[in-house]
Write a protein that holds these residues in place. Structure first.
Motif, PDB file in Angstrom:
ATOM      1  N   ASP A 276       0.727  -1.205  -0.079  1.00 54.99           N
ATOM      2  CA  ASP A 276       0.172   0.103   0.135  1.00 54.99           C
ATOM      3  C   ASP A 276       0.901   1.253  -0.096  1.00 54.99           C
ATOM      4  OD1 ASP A 276       0.903  -0.341   2.565  1.00 54.99           O
ATOM      5  OD2 ASP A 276      -0.920   0.361   3.522  1.00 54.99           O
ATOM      6  N   PHE A 277       2.256   1.173   0.368  1.00 60.31           N
ATOM      7  CA  PHE A 277       3.065   2.235   0.318  1.00 60.31           C
ATOM      8  C   PHE A 277       3.757   2.130  -1.006  1.00 60.31           C
ATOM      9  CE2 PHE A 277       7.745   3.641   0.733  1.00 60.31           C
ATOM     10  CZ  PHE A 277       7.275   5.010   1.168  1.00 60.31           C
ATOM     11  N   ALA A 278       4.082   0.970  -1.534  1.00 59.76           N
ATOM     12  CA  ALA A 278       5.099   1.199  -2.704  1.00 59.76           C
ATOM     13  C   ALA A 278       4.207   1.559  -3.835  1.00 59.76           C
ATOM     14  CB  ALA A 278       5.455  -0.618  -2.891  1.00 59.76           C
ATOM     15  N   VAL A 279       2.956   0.971  -4.039  1.00 63.24           N
ATOM     16  CA  VAL A 279       2.071   1.249  -5.384  1.00 63.24           C
ATOM     17  C   VAL A 279       2.329   2.972  -5.697  1.00 63.24           C
ATOM     18  CG1 VAL A 279       0.065   1.053  -6.513  1.00 63.24           C
ATOM     19  CG2 VAL A 279       1.004  -0.801  -5.319  1.00 63.24           C
ATOM     20  N   PRO A 280       1.715   3.461  -4.731  1.00 57.20           N
ATOM     21  CA  PRO A 280       2.100   5.019  -5.242  1.00 57.20           C
ATOM     22  C   PRO A 280       3.152   5.667  -5.376  1.00 57.20           C
ATOM     23  CG  PRO A 280       0.480   4.809  -3.258  1.00 57.20           C
ATOM     24  CD  PRO A 280       1.242   3.422  -3.500  1.00 57.20           C
ATOM     25  N   VAL A 281       4.272   4.915  -4.888  1.00 62.03           N
ATOM     26  CA  VAL A 281       5.688   5.315  -5.162  1.00 62.03           C
ATOM     27  C   VAL A 281       6.030   4.904  -6.576  1.00 62.03           C
ATOM     28  CG1 VAL A 281       8.238   5.105  -4.714  1.00 62.03           C
ATOM     29  CG2 VAL A 281       6.456   5.343  -2.558  1.00 62.03           C
ATOM     30  N   TRP A 282       5.728   3.591  -6.892  1.00 64.54           N
ATOM     31  CA  TRP A 282       6.136   3.202  -8.554  1.00 64.54           C
ATOM     32  C   TRP A 282       5.332   4.106  -9.277  1.00 64.54           C
ATOM     33  CZ3 TRP A 282       9.821   1.424  -6.371  1.00 64.54           C
ATOM     34  CH2 TRP A 282       9.948   0.387  -5.518  1.00 64.54           C
ATOM     35  N   GLU A 283       4.267   4.492  -8.994  1.00 62.70           N
ATOM     36  CA  GLU A 283       3.356   5.403  -9.889  1.00 62.70           C
ATOM     37  C   GLU A 283       4.095   6.625 -10.059  1.00 62.70           C
ATOM     38  OE1 GLU A 283      -0.800   5.268  -8.633  1.00 62.70           O
ATOM     39  OE2 GLU A 283      -1.194   3.321  -9.189  1.00 62.70           O
ATOM     40  N   ALA A 284       4.222   7.268  -9.088  1.00 64.03           N
ATOM     41  CA  ALA A 284       4.957   8.633  -8.960  1.00 64.03           C
ATOM     42  C   ALA A 284       6.187   8.361  -9.695  1.00 64.03           C
ATOM     43  CB  ALA A 284       5.291   8.992  -7.567  1.00 64.03           C
ATOM     44  N   LEU A 285       6.940   7.525  -9.649  1.00 66.93           N
ATOM     45  CA  LEU A 285       8.355   7.375 -10.461  1.00 66.93           C
ATOM     46  C   LEU A 285       7.967   7.159 -11.647  1.00 66.93           C
ATOM     47  CD1 LEU A 285      11.481   6.725 -10.341  1.00 66.93           C
ATOM     48  CD2 LEU A 285      10.692   4.456  -9.903  1.00 66.93           C
ATOM     49  N   ALA A 286       7.015   6.471 -12.309  1.00 64.89           N
ATOM     50  CA  ALA A 286       6.727   6.189 -13.762  1.00 64.89           C
ATOM     51  C   ALA A 286       6.333   7.402 -14.201  1.00 64.89           C
ATOM     52  CB  ALA A 286       5.903   5.204 -13.672  1.00 64.89           C
ATOM     53  N   ARG A 287       5.291   8.091 -13.717  1.00 64.37           N
ATOM     54  CA  ARG A 287       4.926   9.258 -14.334  1.00 64.37           C
ATOM     55  C   ARG A 287       5.849  10.528 -14.519  1.00 64.37           C
ATOM     56  NH1 ARG A 287      -0.856   9.389 -15.219  1.00 64.37           N
ATOM     57  NH2 ARG A 287      -1.891   7.525 -14.316  1.00 64.37           N
ATOM     58  N   SER A 288       6.284  10.656 -13.191  1.00 69.17           N
ATOM     59  CA  SER A 288       7.114  11.812 -13.177  1.00 69.17           C
ATOM     60  C   SER A 288       8.576  11.575 -14.210  1.00 69.17           C
ATOM     61  CB  SER A 288       7.776  12.137 -11.698  1.00 69.17           C
ATOM     62  OG  SER A 288       6.580  12.505 -11.003  1.00 69.17           O
ATOM     63  N   SER A 289       8.927  10.470 -14.184  1.00 65.35           N
ATOM     64  CA  SER A 289      10.287  10.160 -15.047  1.00 65.35           C
ATOM     65  C   SER A 289       9.964  10.192 -16.470  1.00 65.35           C
ATOM     66  CB  SER A 289      10.825   9.077 -14.638  1.00 65.35           C
ATOM     67  OG  SER A 289       9.926   7.759 -14.898  1.00 65.35           O
ATOM     68  N   ALA A 290       8.682   9.810 -16.935  1.00 65.52           N
ATOM     69  CA  ALA A 290       7.979   9.869 -18.331  1.00 65.52           C
ATOM     70  C   ALA A 290       7.964  11.266 -18.721  1.00 65.52           C
ATOM     71  CB  ALA A 290       6.891   9.056 -18.287  1.00 65.52           C
ATOM     72  N   GLU A 291       7.321  11.911 -17.736  1.00 68.65           N
ATOM     73  CA  GLU A 291       7.061  13.494 -18.045  1.00 68.65           C
ATOM     74  C   GLU A 291       8.471  14.405 -18.260  1.00 68.65           C
ATOM     75  OE1 GLU A 291       2.694  13.768 -15.499  1.00 68.65           O
ATOM     76  OE2 GLU A 291       4.603  14.079 -14.511  1.00 68.65           O
ATOM     77  N   LEU A 292       9.322  13.983 -17.383  1.00 68.43           N
ATOM     78  CA  LEU A 292      10.516  14.709 -17.784  1.00 68.43           C
ATOM     79  C   LEU A 292      11.397  14.204 -19.202  1.00 68.43           C
ATOM     80  CD1 LEU A 292      11.968  14.853 -14.226  1.00 68.43           C
ATOM     81  CD2 LEU A 292      10.628  16.470 -15.249  1.00 68.43           C
ATOM     82  N   ASP A 293      11.170  13.003 -19.311  1.00 67.57           N
ATOM     83  CA  ASP A 293      11.739  12.505 -20.437  1.00 67.57           C
ATOM     84  C   ASP A 293      10.856  13.085 -21.745  1.00 67.57           C
ATOM     85  OD1 ASP A 293      13.514  10.767 -19.293  1.00 67.57           O
ATOM     86  OD2 ASP A 293      12.571   8.947 -19.550  1.00 67.57           O
ATOM     87  N   ALA A 294       9.425  13.288 -21.545  1.00 72.84           N
ATOM     88  CA  ALA A 294       8.701  13.895 -22.720  1.00 72.84           C
ATOM     89  C   ALA A 294       9.082  15.289 -22.875  1.00 72.84           C
ATOM     90  CB  ALA A 294       7.437  13.718 -22.510  1.00 72.84           C
ATOM     91  N   ALA A 295       9.292  16.263 -21.742  1.00 71.78           N
ATOM     92  CA  ALA A 295       9.512  17.453 -21.900  1.00 71.78           C
ATOM     93  C   ALA A 295      10.837  17.741 -22.290  1.00 71.78           C
ATOM     94  CB  ALA A 295       9.670  17.900 -20.331  1.00 71.78           C
ATOM     95  N   ALA A 296      11.969  16.643 -22.234  1.00 69.62           N
ATOM     96  CA  ALA A 296      13.148  16.888 -22.747  1.00 69.62           C
ATOM     97  C   ALA A 296      13.119  16.690 -24.160  1.00 69.62           C
ATOM     98  CB  ALA A 296      14.211  15.785 -22.021  1.00 69.62           C
ATOM     99  N   LEU A 297      12.435  15.812 -24.520  1.00 71.75           N
ATOM    100  CA  LEU A 297      12.469  15.473 -26.029  1.00 71.75           C
ATOM    101  C   LEU A 297      11.554  16.542 -26.881  1.00 71.75           C
ATOM    102  CD1 LEU A 297      11.082  11.597 -26.171  1.00 71.75           C
ATOM    103  CD2 LEU A 297      13.401  12.449 -26.776  1.00 71.75           C
TER     104      LEU A 297
END
Length: 389
Positions: A276-297
């Protein structure tokens, strides 16, 4: 080839051949990172950081080759500024603006350029050109200038200052940009922002300063770009095409730092903790890292187009759109990281909150507002559609 600056924040792809304008940012990034806390306290970057940025090649990046400069590429500058910003966004902000202001100064007449660069291309130039302010009275041989201009980033370490004065009848109704040596101006200690605190973006004052005509040019040339200025495409690019992208480089670097700090705080705990702690962390990691990659592109593609097709039809509207959308992606990513970083992430002395402040301040610039960028893009699109009918 892709250079990885952090396993969770991949670097941008360097796909253009090197030129004399390539910036060697690694040492500057290290020096700036070590001095970042001091820059926060002092509200300006330190002498060693300013020297490291200069030695890296920021100030000379767009200087004409006749003076020993690089006439460099926007992609190179973007990459270097992001790298420095991962250590200190304020240092990257100063470096990228010193580079950009060198490009502006290249619109001076040749004799005016000689005043700046005859001895060295490594001249740090600050500017306060938007909005125009002050006044310029025509006198024999030039202008008598006075007034107050705000937000001259990096001015404590500048050798020269560019200021813009409102439209002058004597100049054919044009806004003029004037180059003034450091010793002619007074700095008012006024910068006390929430973020980018180390940029030293103070107010500057000129009192009855004579500026010879050779140190002036029409602002419209700078804003529109001029393909006739030299062989390099960097002078052909309109200011609005590249302004938002260059301002976003410090924000993207700061956001990558936030991702790195956040990962150190929470990812290890999530890997060992309850679901219950890990799932929100994994989602935050996936979304935020992808958004930064998209912004860089998005951002680097605009820089690439500015290097290769600076006068392409619709390029300015397209570039403004992409920079503004990238700003929203970066802010969204960092907001999520800050909310899920726990109590340690919000510590007043912590790196996560510093990155959060830097990102919000950088992306708050008028050049990155989505509303005006969206309108410009929409009108450009409507014009193309109308032509096709």
């Amino acid at each position: 080839m892709t250079e990885l600056t952090h396993p969770l924040a991949p670097g941008v792809c360097r796909d253009l051949p090197e030129s004399p304008g390539v910036i060697s940012a690694a040492r500057a990034a290290d020096v700036a990172s070590r001095a970042g806390a001091a820059a926060e306290r002092e509200r300006r970057i330190g002498v060693l950081t300013a020297q490291a940025l200069t030695e890296a090649g920021f100030a000379r990046h767009f200087v004409p080759r006749r003076w020993g400069g690089g006439e460099g590429a926007f992609t190179e500058l973007f990459d270097a500024a992001v790298e420095v910003a991962e250590g200190c966004a304020s240092a990257a902000w100063c470096g990228v603006l010193w580079a950009g202001h060198g490009r502006f100064a290249a619109f001076l007449p040749e004799e005016g350029q000689r005043d700046l660069w005859e001895e060295s291309p490594d001249v740090r130039i600050s500017a306060a050109v938007v909005p125009p302010a002050g006044s310029a009275e025509p006198v024999p041989g030039g202008w008598r200038v006075q007034g107050n201009w705000r937000f001259a980033s990096g001015v404590d370490h500048a050798d020269w200052l560019l200021v813009a004065v409102p439209e002058l009848r004597e100049a054919g109704g044009q806004v003029l940009v004037l180059a003034v040596p450091r010793e002619e101006l007074r700095i008012v200690d006024s910068w006390n922002s929430v973020g980018l605190r180390g940029t030293g973006s103070h107010e500057v004052v000129l009192r009855s300063v004579f500026v010879p005509e050779r140190r002036s040019f029409e602002m419209g040339r700078m804003m529109n770009g001029d393909a006739r200025l030299g062989r390099a495409g960097c002078y052909a690019a309109p200011a609005q095409l590249v302004g938002g992208v260059l301002m976003m480089a410090p924000a993207l670097g700061a956001a990558r730092r936030a991702l790195r700090v956040w990962s150190d705080l929470v990812v290890g705990k999530a890997a060992k903790g309850a679901a219950d702690f890990a799932v929100p962390v994994w989602e935050a990691l996936a979304r935020s890292s992808a958004e930064l990659d998209a912004a860089a592109l998005l951002l680097r593609e605009v820089a690439r187009r500015a290097d290769r097709e600076p006068r392409a039809e619709g390029g300015v509207a397209h570039g403004r759109r992409d920079a503004a959308v990238a700003a929203e992606l970066v802010v969204t990513a960092v907001e999520r990281l800050f909310r899920t970083g726990g109590s340690h992430g919000g510590c007043a002395e912590g790196e996560l909150q510093r990155a959060w402040r830097d990102v919000h301040t950088a992306t708050g610039h008028a050049a990155l507002r989505l509303g005006s960028a969206a309108e410009a893009y929409g009108r450009a699109t409507a014009a193309v559609l109308a032509q096709g009918r």
